[in-house]
Design an enzyme around this catalytic site. Structure first.
Site, PDB file in Angstrom:
ATOM      1  N   TRP A  56       5.036 -10.803  -4.954  1.00  0.00           N
ATOM      2  CA  TRP A  56       4.946 -12.234  -5.275  1.00  0.00           C
ATOM      3  C   TRP A  56       6.161 -12.639  -6.120  1.00  0.00           C
ATOM      4  CZ3 TRP A  56      -0.262 -14.470  -7.605  1.00  0.00           C
ATOM      5  CH2 TRP A  56      -0.363 -15.820  -7.277  1.00  0.00           C
ATOM      6  N   TYR A 109      -1.558 -12.565 -13.482  1.00  0.00           N
ATOM      7  CA  TYR A 109      -1.755 -12.794 -12.038  1.00  0.00           C
ATOM      8  C   TYR A 109      -2.822 -13.872 -11.851  1.00  0.00           C
ATOM      9  CZ  TYR A 109      -3.299 -11.576  -7.269  1.00  0.00           C
ATOM     10  OH  TYR A 109      -3.660 -11.604  -5.940  1.00  0.00           O
ATOM     11  N   LYS A 129      -5.971  -9.777   0.111  1.00  0.00           N
ATOM     12  CA  LYS A 129      -6.866 -10.911  -0.198  1.00  0.00           C
ATOM     13  C   LYS A 129      -6.210 -11.932  -1.106  1.00  0.00           C
ATOM     14  CE  LYS A 129     -11.549  -9.230   0.458  1.00  0.00           C
ATOM     15  NZ  LYS A 129     -12.862  -9.060  -0.188  1.00  0.00           N
ATOM     16  N   THR A 143       3.937  -7.760  -7.622  1.00  0.00           N
ATOM     17  CA  THR A 143       5.381  -7.499  -7.565  1.00  0.00           C
ATOM     18  C   THR A 143       6.054  -8.266  -6.411  1.00  0.00           C
ATOM     19  OG1 THR A 143       4.708  -5.252  -8.182  1.00  0.00           O
ATOM     20  CG2 THR A 143       7.052  -5.602  -7.738  1.00  0.00           C
ATOM     21  N   HIS A 163       8.524  -1.223 -12.035  1.00  0.00           N
ATOM     22  CA  HIS A 163       7.216  -0.741 -12.507  1.00  0.00           C
ATOM     23  C   HIS A 163       7.397   0.123 -13.753  1.00  0.00           C
ATOM     24  CE1 HIS A 163       5.375  -2.225  -8.908  1.00  0.00           C
ATOM     25  NE2 HIS A 163       5.781  -1.261  -8.116  1.00  0.00           N
ATOM     26  N   PHE A 195      -0.087 -17.542  -1.022  1.00  0.00           N
ATOM     27  CA  PHE A 195      -0.538 -16.350  -0.302  1.00  0.00           C
ATOM     28  C   PHE A 195      -0.463 -16.605   1.206  1.00  0.00           C
ATOM     29  CE2 PHE A 195      -3.928 -13.668   1.489  1.00  0.00           C
ATOM     30  CZ  PHE A 195      -3.521 -12.430   1.012  1.00  0.00           C
ATOM     31  N   TRP A 235      12.471  -6.162  -0.330  1.00  0.00           N
ATOM     32  CA  TRP A 235      12.959  -4.982  -1.070  1.00  0.00           C
ATOM     33  C   TRP A 235      14.469  -5.008  -1.286  1.00  0.00           C
ATOM     34  CZ3 TRP A 235      10.262  -4.647   3.632  1.00  0.00           C
ATOM     35  CH2 TRP A 235      11.029  -4.419   4.762  1.00  0.00           C
ATOM     36  N   MET A 295       3.207 -16.663   2.419  1.00  0.00           N
ATOM     37  CA  MET A 295       3.820 -15.331   2.332  1.00  0.00           C
ATOM     38  C   MET A 295       3.266 -14.391   3.400  1.00  0.00           C
ATOM     39  SD  MET A 295       4.402 -14.507  -1.695  1.00  0.00           S
ATOM     40  CE  MET A 295       4.787 -12.796  -1.374  1.00  0.00           C
ATOM     41  N   ARG A 311      -2.326  -7.990 -14.633  1.00  0.00           N
ATOM     42  CA  ARG A 311      -3.465  -8.312 -13.752  1.00  0.00           C
ATOM     43  C   ARG A 311      -4.686  -7.535 -14.218  1.00  0.00           C
ATOM     44  NH1 ARG A 311      -3.827  -7.500  -7.076  1.00  0.00           N
ATOM     45  NH2 ARG A 311      -5.601  -8.922  -6.806  1.00  0.00           N
ATOM     46  N   SER A 358      -7.033  -3.136  -5.185  1.00  0.00           N
ATOM     47  CA  SER A 358      -5.846  -3.374  -4.359  1.00  0.00           C
ATOM     48  C   SER A 358      -5.153  -2.047  -4.037  1.00  0.00           C
ATOM     49  CB  SER A 358      -4.896  -4.317  -5.116  1.00  0.00           C
ATOM     50  OG  SER A 358      -3.736  -4.559  -4.374  1.00  0.00           O
ATOM     51  N   LYS A 409       0.668  -3.086  -8.062  1.00  0.00           N
ATOM     52  CA  LYS A 409      -0.418  -3.919  -7.511  1.00  0.00           C
ATOM     53  C   LYS A 409      -0.794  -5.107  -8.400  1.00  0.00           C
ATOM     54  CE  LYS A 409      -0.956  -2.737  -4.041  1.00  0.00           C
ATOM     55  NZ  LYS A 409       0.112  -2.706  -2.973  1.00  0.00           N
TER      56      LYS A 409
HETATM   57  S1  PPS Z   1       3.206  -3.088  -5.139  1.00  0.00           S
HETATM   58  O1  PPS Z   1       2.874  -2.125  -4.040  1.00  0.00           O
HETATM   59  O2  PPS Z   1       2.961  -2.463  -6.448  1.00  0.00           O
HETATM   60  O3  PPS Z   1       4.538  -3.630  -5.025  1.00  0.00           O
HETATM   61  O4  PPS Z   1       2.113  -4.245  -4.946  1.00  0.00           O
HETATM   62  P1  PPS Z   1       2.174  -5.680  -5.648  1.00  0.00           P
HETATM   63  O5  PPS Z   1       3.064  -6.572  -4.867  1.00  0.00           O
HETATM   64  O6  PPS Z   1       2.446  -5.522  -7.094  1.00  0.00           O
HETATM   65  O7  PPS Z   1       0.665  -6.184  -5.542  1.00  0.00           O
HETATM   66  C1  PPS Z   1       0.064  -6.480  -4.304  1.00  0.00           C
HETATM   67  C2  PPS Z   1      -1.055  -7.457  -4.597  1.00  0.00           C
HETATM   68  O8  PPS Z   1      -0.499  -8.756  -4.866  1.00  0.00           O
HETATM   69  C3  PPS Z   1      -1.085  -9.697  -3.980  1.00  0.00           C
HETATM   70  N1  PPS Z   1      -0.180 -10.835  -3.693  1.00  0.00           N
HETATM   71  C4  PPS Z   1      -0.544 -12.111  -3.876  1.00  0.00           C
HETATM   72  N2  PPS Z   1      -1.675 -12.652  -4.386  1.00  0.00           N
HETATM   73  C5  PPS Z   1      -1.749 -14.011  -4.439  1.00  0.00           C
HETATM   74  N3  PPS Z   1      -0.780 -14.834  -3.976  1.00  0.00           N
HETATM   75  C6  PPS Z   1       0.374 -14.338  -3.462  1.00  0.00           C
HETATM   76  N4  PPS Z   1       1.309 -15.167  -3.018  1.00  0.00           N
HETATM   77  C7  PPS Z   1       0.529 -12.903  -3.412  1.00  0.00           C
HETATM   78  N5  PPS Z   1       1.505 -12.073  -2.965  1.00  0.00           N
HETATM   79  C8  PPS Z   1       1.048 -10.817  -3.148  1.00  0.00           C
HETATM   80  C9  PPS Z   1      -1.378  -8.859  -2.738  1.00  0.00           C
HETATM   81  O9  PPS Z   1      -2.220  -9.527  -1.844  1.00  0.00           O
HETATM   82  C10 PPS Z   1      -1.992  -7.627  -3.382  1.00  0.00           C
HETATM   83  O10 PPS Z   1      -3.290  -7.869  -3.915  1.00  0.00           O
HETATM   84  P2  PPS Z   1      -4.651  -7.667  -3.112  1.00  0.00           P
HETATM   85  O11 PPS Z   1      -5.740  -7.806  -4.139  1.00  0.00           O
HETATM   86  O12 PPS Z   1      -4.609  -6.291  -2.514  1.00  0.00           O
HETATM   87  O13 PPS Z   1      -4.703  -8.758  -2.084  1.00  0.00           O
END
Ligand code: PPS
Length: 288
Positions: free
Chosen positions: A50, A185, A250, A48, A100, A221, A73, A224, A122, A130, A45
């Site tokens: 991203w 992050y 979010k 990843t 991870h 965000f 994936w 994506m 983060r 998250s 979270k």
């Molecule tokens: S996982 O399940 O571990 O693979 O999740 P992970 O991808 O590491 O984390 C998910 C959070 O990353 C946010 N996210 C982004 N934030 C900002 N900009 C972009 N482009 C972006 N892409 C993924 C995603 O929204 C999750 O955070 P939260 O706070 O839940 O929104």
């Protein structure tokens, strides 16, 4: 399915059986990393997905084909997940992967290779929030319980891939030298083009401002969220129910302020500060 049935334990770490197996962990242990491999390392979270969008674009100079045609994936597989064995032969060179894994569980070949690492950190309070929502929408994860209960699980490390503090400490204290770059992050949220420029320079890419700008637009965000290859809409609703909470939820820094009570914050900060010890002072954000 009982919650015990949903997870497996690997070297003390919990991981979902849906995507991991003892064989996939063995495959990772024996995996041969190449000198030009690039690995995004993140506690769950922390962004990843991203990095699965960003890395191919940085490495291929902004060609959108992989992010528009290959699910995240398979495009940038997790080192520890079952899919790696299926797709590894199709990865373009240089290969991009994410993991991870804590530092001490990286494959032996990682230490003898020159593979580069981008470690994304983060704010743990936002990770927790998250993750809390992710556990509600993903059928292959156990129910998080109440927010209070989930805070306790997180602090005890009874969550996927163990304690956040162990992950951060392990990856901060490595002998990787200039093979590792650290970024947060929050920096990425605040100024994505600047963060991409740092990553591109670290990877020896020297991309033009125009290309960086293009990559930033496609990794925003907003973009994506509409990319079917990255927003998990290809996954059947019985596994991931975006009506309960979208995966791309979010995408901001500081949502924890909408969730933590002052008591929860005090307890969380106390435990994290104690476990991090000296490392607390070098964190890029205040723990309070
Ligand atoms: S996982 O399940 O571990 O693979 O999740 P992970 O991808 O590491 O984390 C998910 C959070 O990353 C946010 N996210 C982004 N934030 C900002 N900009 C972009 N482009 C972006 N892409 C993924 C995603 O929204 C999750 O955070 P939260 O706070 O839940 O929104």
């Amino acid at each position: 399915m009982s919650s015990e049935g949903k997870y497996l334990l690997y070297n003390g770490l919990l991981a979902p059986k849906e995507t991991h197996s003892l064989e996939s962990f063995k495959f990772a242990e024996e995996f041969t990393l190449k000198d030009d491999d690039v690995i995004g390392v993140l506690y769950p979270k922390s962004g990843t997905i991203w990095m699965q969008e960003i890395l191919p674009l940085l490495l291929n100079g902004g060609d959108l084909t992989p992010i528009q045609t290959i699910p995240n994936w398979d495009r940038v597989p997790w080192l520890e997940e079952k899919r790696l064995a299926e797709v590894v032969d199709q990865l373009p060179s240089p290969r991009a992967m994410v993991t991870h894994f804590p530092y001490h569980l990286m494959p032996a070949s990682f230490h003898t290779s020159k593979a580069k690492v981008i470690y994304v950190m983060r704010n743990p309070k936002d990770i927790l929030v998250s993750s809390f929502y992710f556990h509600q929408m993903a059928e292959f994860l156990e129910d998080p319980g109440t927010f209070d209960e989930f805070i306790e699980k997180f602090l005890e490390g009874k969550v996927l891939f163990g304690k956040w503090t162990d992950h951060v400490k392990g990856w901060k204290d490595t002998d990787l030298g200039d093979r590792i770059m650290y970024i947060t992050y929050e920096e990425m949220v605040q100024d994505l083009p600047a963060a991409l420029k740092r990553m591109s320079d670290f990877l020896g890419r020297n991309l033009s401002d125009e290309t960086i700008q293009k990559i930033a637009e496609h990794c925003s965000f907003k973009t994506m969220k509409t990319n079917t290859m990255s927003n998990f809409s290809l996954v059947p609703k019985v596994y991931m129910d975006s009506d309960k909470s979208p995966f791309l939820r979010k995408g901001i820094a500081g949502d924890w302020k909408n969730h933590f009570s002052s008591e929860q914050l005090a307890r969380f900060t106390l435990v994290i500060r104690k476990e991090l010890g000296n490392e607390s002072s070098s964190l890029p954000w205040s723990l309070d």
